[in-house]
Design a protein around this motif. Structure first.
Motif, PDB file in Angstrom:
ATOM      1  N   PRO A 195      40.348  27.429  32.097  1.00  0.00           N
ATOM      2  CA  PRO A 195      38.983  26.920  32.576  1.00  0.00           C
ATOM      3  C   PRO A 195      38.228  28.209  32.835  1.00  0.00           C
ATOM      4  N   ILE A 196      37.007  27.880  32.660  1.00  0.00           N
ATOM      5  CA  ILE A 196      36.291  29.325  32.776  1.00  0.00           C
ATOM      6  C   ILE A 196      36.212  29.940  34.029  1.00  0.00           C
ATOM      7  N   ASP A 197      36.185  29.198  35.237  1.00  0.00           N
ATOM      8  CA  ASP A 197      36.295  29.865  36.406  1.00  0.00           C
ATOM      9  C   ASP A 197      37.320  30.825  36.660  1.00  0.00           C
ATOM     10  N   GLN A 198      38.615  30.675  35.704  1.00  0.00           N
ATOM     11  CA  GLN A 198      39.543  31.675  35.749  1.00  0.00           C
ATOM     12  C   GLN A 198      39.117  33.175  35.399  1.00  0.00           C
ATOM     13  N   TYR A 199      38.325  33.103  34.381  1.00  0.00           N
ATOM     14  CA  TYR A 199      37.736  34.510  33.761  1.00  0.00           C
ATOM     15  C   TYR A 199      36.667  34.912  34.720  1.00  0.00           C
ATOM     16  N   LEU A 200      36.182  34.443  35.638  1.00  0.00           N
ATOM     17  CA  LEU A 200      35.016  34.814  36.550  1.00  0.00           C
ATOM     18  C   LEU A 200      35.724  35.594  37.799  1.00  0.00           C
ATOM     19  N   MET A 201      35.107  36.549  38.400  1.00  0.00           N
ATOM     20  CA  MET A 201      35.490  37.152  39.762  1.00  0.00           C
ATOM     21  C   MET A 201      34.548  36.418  40.810  1.00  0.00           C
ATOM     22  N   ARG A 221      36.164  40.985  29.186  1.00  0.00           N
ATOM     23  CA  ARG A 221      37.232  40.333  29.320  1.00  0.00           C
ATOM     24  C   ARG A 221      38.342  40.428  28.115  1.00  0.00           C
ATOM     25  N   SER A 222      39.254  39.234  28.026  1.00  0.00           N
ATOM     26  CA  SER A 222      40.350  39.416  27.105  1.00  0.00           C
ATOM     27  C   SER A 222      39.695  39.153  25.586  1.00  0.00           C
ATOM     28  N   PRO A 276      43.142  35.184  31.424  1.00  0.00           N
ATOM     29  CA  PRO A 276      42.132  35.091  32.074  1.00  0.00           C
ATOM     30  C   PRO A 276      42.176  36.515  33.135  1.00  0.00           C
ATOM     31  N   LYS A 277      43.489  37.149  33.121  1.00  0.00           N
ATOM     32  CA  LYS A 277      43.635  38.009  34.009  1.00  0.00           C
ATOM     33  C   LYS A 277      43.130  39.593  33.418  1.00  0.00           C
ATOM     34  N   VAL A 278      42.958  39.722  32.087  1.00  0.00           N
ATOM     35  CA  VAL A 278      42.565  40.849  31.523  1.00  0.00           C
ATOM     36  C   VAL A 278      41.141  41.173  31.989  1.00  0.00           C
TER      37      VAL A 278
END
Length: 166
Positions: free
Chosen positions: A40-46, A94-95, A107-109
């Motif tokens: 989900p997109i929110d996992q890529y956002l800080m 991002r990744s 999503p952690k990258v």
């Protein structure tokens, strides 16, 4: 005659085992890919805007990053968080812009980058397009096709890292 038939059956059986073993191995590798699809997109956002700005600025010495423009990732792409004064642009990639294949959707990258003025005028467009396409869920193959098509249509320039060296 019977010996030839047994030999032919043995060769065909061995070939079948090799094919099935290869197919099983490929399936097993696909199953163990840690990030087989987009999260989900929110996992890529800080969620902490200040933390993302600080991470982006960490890519360059303070003497450069304090006056650099800083872009942060929003749900549709990069947004300006801090206006710059020196031509440098700092972001957190991002990744899909920086990781190897197995981590394409990880999503952690988070990779801090600070681009000098020539790179900000050329490579930054590639990064922002890749991010736009990544957020839209395009696979790595689709993204590569999109980049090739955008270059052919002259929407993107072919990127030359030598032009961005300081």
């Amino acid at each position: 005659m019977r010996k030839k038939k047994v030999h032919a059956i043995a060769i065909k059986s061995f070939a079948l085992l090799v094919v099935l073993g290869t197919a099983y191995q490929a399936t097993a590798q696909d199953a163990t890919t840690p990030y087989p699809k987009m999260a989900p997109i929110d996992q890529y956002l800080m969620t902490d805007r200040g933390a993302e700005i600080a991470l982006a600025r960490s890519a360059a010495p303070e003497s450069i990053s304090r006056d650099a423009e800083v872009l942060i990732l929003g749900p549709h792409g990069f947004e300006t968080a801090v206006k710059g004064k020196n031509g440098f642009v700092c972001i957190v990639g991002r990744s899909w812009t920086s990781a190897a294949d197995p981590d394409f959707w990880n999503p952690k990258v988070r990779v801090p980058m600070c681009l000098n003025a020539p790179a900000a005028r050329s490579y930054l467009l590639h990064l922002t397009k890749e991010t736009e396409w990544g957020l839209a869920g395009r696979t790595q193959a689709q993204m590569n096709e999109s980049i090739t098509a955008a270059i052919a249509k002259k929407e993107l320039r072919r990127w030359n890292p030598e032009l961005c060296a300081t």
